[in-house]
Scaffold this motif. Structure first.
Motif, PDB file in Angstrom:
ATOM      1  N   LYS A  27      -2.941  20.793   1.200  1.00 35.99           N
ATOM      2  CA  LYS A  27      -4.349  21.000   0.849  1.00 35.99           C
ATOM      3  C   LYS A  27      -4.691  20.318  -0.476  1.00 35.99           C
ATOM      4  CE  LYS A  27      -5.740  24.700  -1.106  1.00 35.99           C
ATOM      5  NZ  LYS A  27      -6.338  25.342  -2.107  1.00 35.99           N
ATOM      6  N   ASP A  28      -3.739  20.271  -1.389  1.00 38.78           N
ATOM      7  CA  ASP A  28      -4.009  19.794  -2.745  1.00 38.78           C
ATOM      8  C   ASP A  28      -3.584  18.360  -3.020  1.00 38.78           C
ATOM      9  OD1 ASP A  28      -5.187  22.173  -3.519  1.00 38.78           O
ATOM     10  OD2 ASP A  28      -3.294  23.063  -4.130  1.00 38.78           O
ATOM     11  N   ILE A  29      -3.144  17.618  -2.013  1.00 32.31           N
ATOM     12  CA  ILE A  29      -2.745  16.228  -2.255  1.00 32.31           C
ATOM     13  C   ILE A  29      -3.692  15.271  -1.540  1.00 32.31           C
ATOM     14  CG2 ILE A  29      -0.309  16.776  -2.604  1.00 32.31           C
ATOM     15  CD1 ILE A  29       0.228  15.646   0.190  1.00 32.31           C
ATOM     16  N   ASP A  30      -3.763  14.086  -2.081  1.00 30.19           N
ATOM     17  CA  ASP A  30      -4.571  13.013  -1.504  1.00 30.19           C
ATOM     18  C   ASP A  30      -3.603  11.943  -1.022  1.00 30.19           C
ATOM     19  OD1 ASP A  30      -6.590  11.227  -0.838  1.00 30.19           O
ATOM     20  OD2 ASP A  30      -6.784  10.484  -2.886  1.00 30.19           O
ATOM     21  N   ILE A  31      -3.431  11.839   0.285  1.00 32.15           N
ATOM     22  CA  ILE A  31      -2.502  10.864   0.852  1.00 32.15           C
ATOM     23  C   ILE A  31      -3.275   9.586   1.151  1.00 32.15           C
ATOM     24  CG2 ILE A  31      -1.014  10.312   2.798  1.00 32.15           C
ATOM     25  CD1 ILE A  31      -0.243  13.244   2.919  1.00 32.15           C
ATOM     26  N   ARG A  32      -2.774   8.484   0.591  1.00 30.19           N
ATOM     27  CA  ARG A  32      -3.399   7.185   0.793  1.00 30.19           C
ATOM     28  C   ARG A  32      -2.354   6.177   1.228  1.00 30.19           C
ATOM     29  NH1 ARG A  32      -6.006   6.116  -4.828  1.00 30.19           N
ATOM     30  NH2 ARG A  32      -5.093   8.063  -5.491  1.00 30.19           N
ATOM     31  N   SER A  33      -2.770   5.261   2.052  1.00 33.16           N
ATOM     32  CA  SER A  33      -1.928   4.126   2.422  1.00 33.16           C
ATOM     33  C   SER A  33      -2.512   2.893   1.752  1.00 33.16           C
ATOM     34  CB  SER A  33      -1.926   3.929   3.939  1.00 33.16           C
ATOM     35  OG  SER A  33      -1.334   5.030   4.578  1.00 33.16           O
ATOM     36  N   VAL A  34      -1.641   2.062   1.210  1.00 35.71           N
ATOM     37  CA  VAL A  34      -2.109   0.832   0.563  1.00 35.71           C
ATOM     38  C   VAL A  34      -1.381  -0.366   1.157  1.00 35.71           C
ATOM     39  CG1 VAL A  34      -2.764   1.983  -1.579  1.00 35.71           C
ATOM     40  CG2 VAL A  34      -0.477   1.063  -1.346  1.00 35.71           C
ATOM     41  N   LYS A  35      -2.038  -1.482   1.111  1.00 32.18           N
ATOM     42  CA  LYS A  35      -1.467  -2.722   1.641  1.00 32.18           C
ATOM     43  C   LYS A  35      -0.522  -3.347   0.630  1.00 32.18           C
ATOM     44  CE  LYS A  35      -4.279  -3.177   5.297  1.00 32.18           C
ATOM     45  NZ  LYS A  35      -3.824  -3.040   6.623  1.00 32.18           N
ATOM     46  N   LYS A  36       0.381  -4.188   1.129  1.00 30.92           N
ATOM     47  CA  LYS A  36       1.288  -4.937   0.271  1.00 30.92           C
ATOM     48  C   LYS A  36       0.461  -5.740  -0.730  1.00 30.92           C
ATOM     49  CE  LYS A  36       4.953  -8.367   0.508  1.00 30.92           C
ATOM     50  NZ  LYS A  36       5.818  -9.157   1.386  1.00 30.92           N
ATOM     51  N   PHE A  38      -1.070  -4.411  -3.354  1.00 33.78           N
ATOM     52  CA  PHE A  38      -2.042  -3.542  -4.013  1.00 33.78           C
ATOM     53  C   PHE A  38      -1.555  -3.183  -5.418  1.00 33.78           C
ATOM     54  CE2 PHE A  38      -3.775   0.644  -5.048  1.00 33.78           C
ATOM     55  CZ  PHE A  38      -5.132   0.437  -4.831  1.00 33.78           C
ATOM     56  N   THR A  39      -2.422  -3.253  -6.410  1.00 31.48           N
ATOM     57  CA  THR A  39      -2.066  -2.920  -7.786  1.00 31.48           C
ATOM     58  C   THR A  39      -2.430  -1.464  -8.051  1.00 31.48           C
ATOM     59  OG1 THR A  39      -2.453  -5.189  -8.475  1.00 31.48           O
ATOM     60  CG2 THR A  39      -2.427  -3.516 -10.209  1.00 31.48           C
ATOM     61  N   ILE A  54       6.421   6.898   0.377  1.00 30.15           N
ATOM     62  CA  ILE A  54       7.053   7.397   1.593  1.00 30.15           C
ATOM     63  C   ILE A  54       7.710   6.255   2.354  1.00 30.15           C
ATOM     64  CG2 ILE A  54       6.625   8.513   3.813  1.00 30.15           C
ATOM     65  CD1 ILE A  54       4.459  10.156   2.404  1.00 30.15           C
ATOM     66  N   ASN A  55       7.025   5.138   2.464  1.00 29.72           N
ATOM     67  CA  ASN A  55       7.561   3.935   3.110  1.00 29.72           C
ATOM     68  C   ASN A  55       7.328   2.746   2.196  1.00 29.72           C
ATOM     69  OD1 ASN A  55       8.345   5.087   5.610  1.00 29.72           O
ATOM     70  ND2 ASN A  55       6.227   5.039   6.308  1.00 29.72           N
ATOM     71  N   GLY A  56       8.311   1.864   2.094  1.00 33.08           N
ATOM     72  CA  GLY A  56       8.140   0.661   1.295  1.00 33.08           C
ATOM     73  C   GLY A  56       8.756   0.799  -0.078  1.00 33.08           C
ATOM     74  N   CYS A  57       8.276  -0.023  -0.999  1.00 33.79           N
ATOM     75  CA  CYS A  57       8.808   0.016  -2.361  1.00 33.79           C
ATOM     76  C   CYS A  57       7.711  -0.346  -3.351  1.00 33.79           C
ATOM     77  CB  CYS A  57      10.000  -0.931  -2.504  1.00 33.79           C
ATOM     78  SG  CYS A  57       9.567  -2.660  -2.319  1.00 33.79           S
ATOM     79  N   VAL A  58       7.988  -0.079  -4.619  1.00 29.80           N
ATOM     80  CA  VAL A  58       7.053  -0.374  -5.693  1.00 29.80           C
ATOM     81  C   VAL A  58       7.774  -1.221  -6.726  1.00 29.80           C
ATOM     82  CG1 VAL A  58       5.673   0.625  -7.561  1.00 29.80           C
ATOM     83  CG2 VAL A  58       5.785   1.772  -5.351  1.00 29.80           C
ATOM     84  N   ARG A  59       7.095  -2.224  -7.214  1.00 30.74           N
ATOM     85  CA  ARG A  59       7.650  -3.040  -8.301  1.00 30.74           C
ATOM     86  C   ARG A  59       6.954  -2.645  -9.591  1.00 30.74           C
ATOM     87  NH1 ARG A  59       7.871  -9.146  -5.893  1.00 30.74           N
ATOM     88  NH2 ARG A  59       9.230  -8.652  -4.144  1.00 30.74           N
ATOM     89  N   GLU A  60       7.740  -2.594 -10.641  1.00 32.38           N
ATOM     90  CA  GLU A  60       7.199  -2.253 -11.959  1.00 32.38           C
ATOM     91  C   GLU A  60       7.527  -3.401 -12.910  1.00 32.38           C
ATOM     92  OE1 GLU A  60       7.550   1.251 -15.304  1.00 32.38           O
ATOM     93  OE2 GLU A  60       9.046   1.110 -13.749  1.00 32.38           O
ATOM     94  N   PHE A  61       6.526  -3.831 -13.659  1.00 30.74           N
ATOM     95  CA  PHE A  61       6.726  -4.899 -14.612  1.00 30.74           C
ATOM     96  C   PHE A  61       6.359  -4.387 -15.993  1.00 30.74           C
ATOM     97  CE2 PHE A  61       5.836  -6.985 -10.605  1.00 30.74           C
ATOM     98  CZ  PHE A  61       6.843  -7.919 -10.537  1.00 30.74           C
ATOM     99  N   TYR A  62       7.144  -4.799 -16.979  1.00 25.87           N
ATOM    100  CA  TYR A  62       6.874  -4.448 -18.367  1.00 25.87           C
ATOM    101  C   TYR A  62       6.978  -5.724 -19.177  1.00 25.87           C
ATOM    102  CZ  TYR A  62       7.497  -2.500 -23.017  1.00 25.87           C
ATOM    103  OH  TYR A  62       7.362  -2.213 -24.341  1.00 25.87           O
ATOM    104  N   LEU A  63       5.907  -6.060 -19.883  1.00 27.83           N
ATOM    105  CA  LEU A  63       5.900  -7.252 -20.699  1.00 27.83           C
ATOM    106  C   LEU A  63       6.130  -6.855 -22.154  1.00 27.83           C
ATOM    107  CD1 LEU A  63       2.849  -9.101 -19.140  1.00 27.83           C
ATOM    108  CD2 LEU A  63       5.268  -9.450 -18.631  1.00 27.83           C
ATOM    109  N   HIS A  64       7.166  -7.385 -22.741  1.00 22.67           N
ATOM    110  CA  HIS A  64       7.483  -7.096 -24.140  1.00 22.67           C
ATOM    111  C   HIS A  64       7.042  -8.291 -24.973  1.00 22.67           C
ATOM    112  CE1 HIS A  64       9.509  -5.393 -27.559  1.00 22.67           C
ATOM    113  NE2 HIS A  64      10.134  -6.542 -27.760  1.00 22.67           N
ATOM    114  N   LYS A  65       6.061  -8.065 -25.813  1.00 21.34           N
ATOM    115  CA  LYS A  65       5.556  -9.151 -26.651  1.00 21.34           C
ATOM    116  C   LYS A  65       6.336  -9.161 -27.964  1.00 21.34           C
ATOM    117  CE  LYS A  65       0.993  -8.981 -24.673  1.00 21.34           C
ATOM    118  NZ  LYS A  65      -0.435  -8.800 -24.910  1.00 21.34           N
TER     119      LYS A  65
END
Length: 66
Positions: A27-36, A38-39, A54-65
């Motif tokens: 009841k309290d969650i918002d389930i969304r599907s996003v395309k490859k 998507f930011t 739930i399915n797929g993977c996420v990439r994380e980028f960190y830019l160190h200046k």
């Protein structure tokens, strides 16, 4: 299997959930599907949401200046 079922099945591996608890969670969650490609969060944005993949993977980028 529906996304909601996969979500509950994941947490059920760690804790037995009653029907009432399952319904309260769904009841309290918002389930969304996003395309490859998507930011989820852009540079400078503050995260206001939590994400659970739930399915797929996420990439994380960190830019160190220097």
């Amino acid at each position: 299997m529906e996304i909601e079922d996969k979500f509950i099945a994941y947490f059920s591996k760690f804790q037995v959930l009653s029907t009432e608890e399952k319904n309260a969670i769904l009841k309290d969650i918002d389930i969304r599907s996003v395309k490859k490609g998507f930011t989820l969060l852009k540079e400078g944005q503050i995260a206001k949401d939590n994400y659970f993949v739930i399915n797929g993977c996420v990439r994380e980028f960190y830019l160190h200046k220097v």
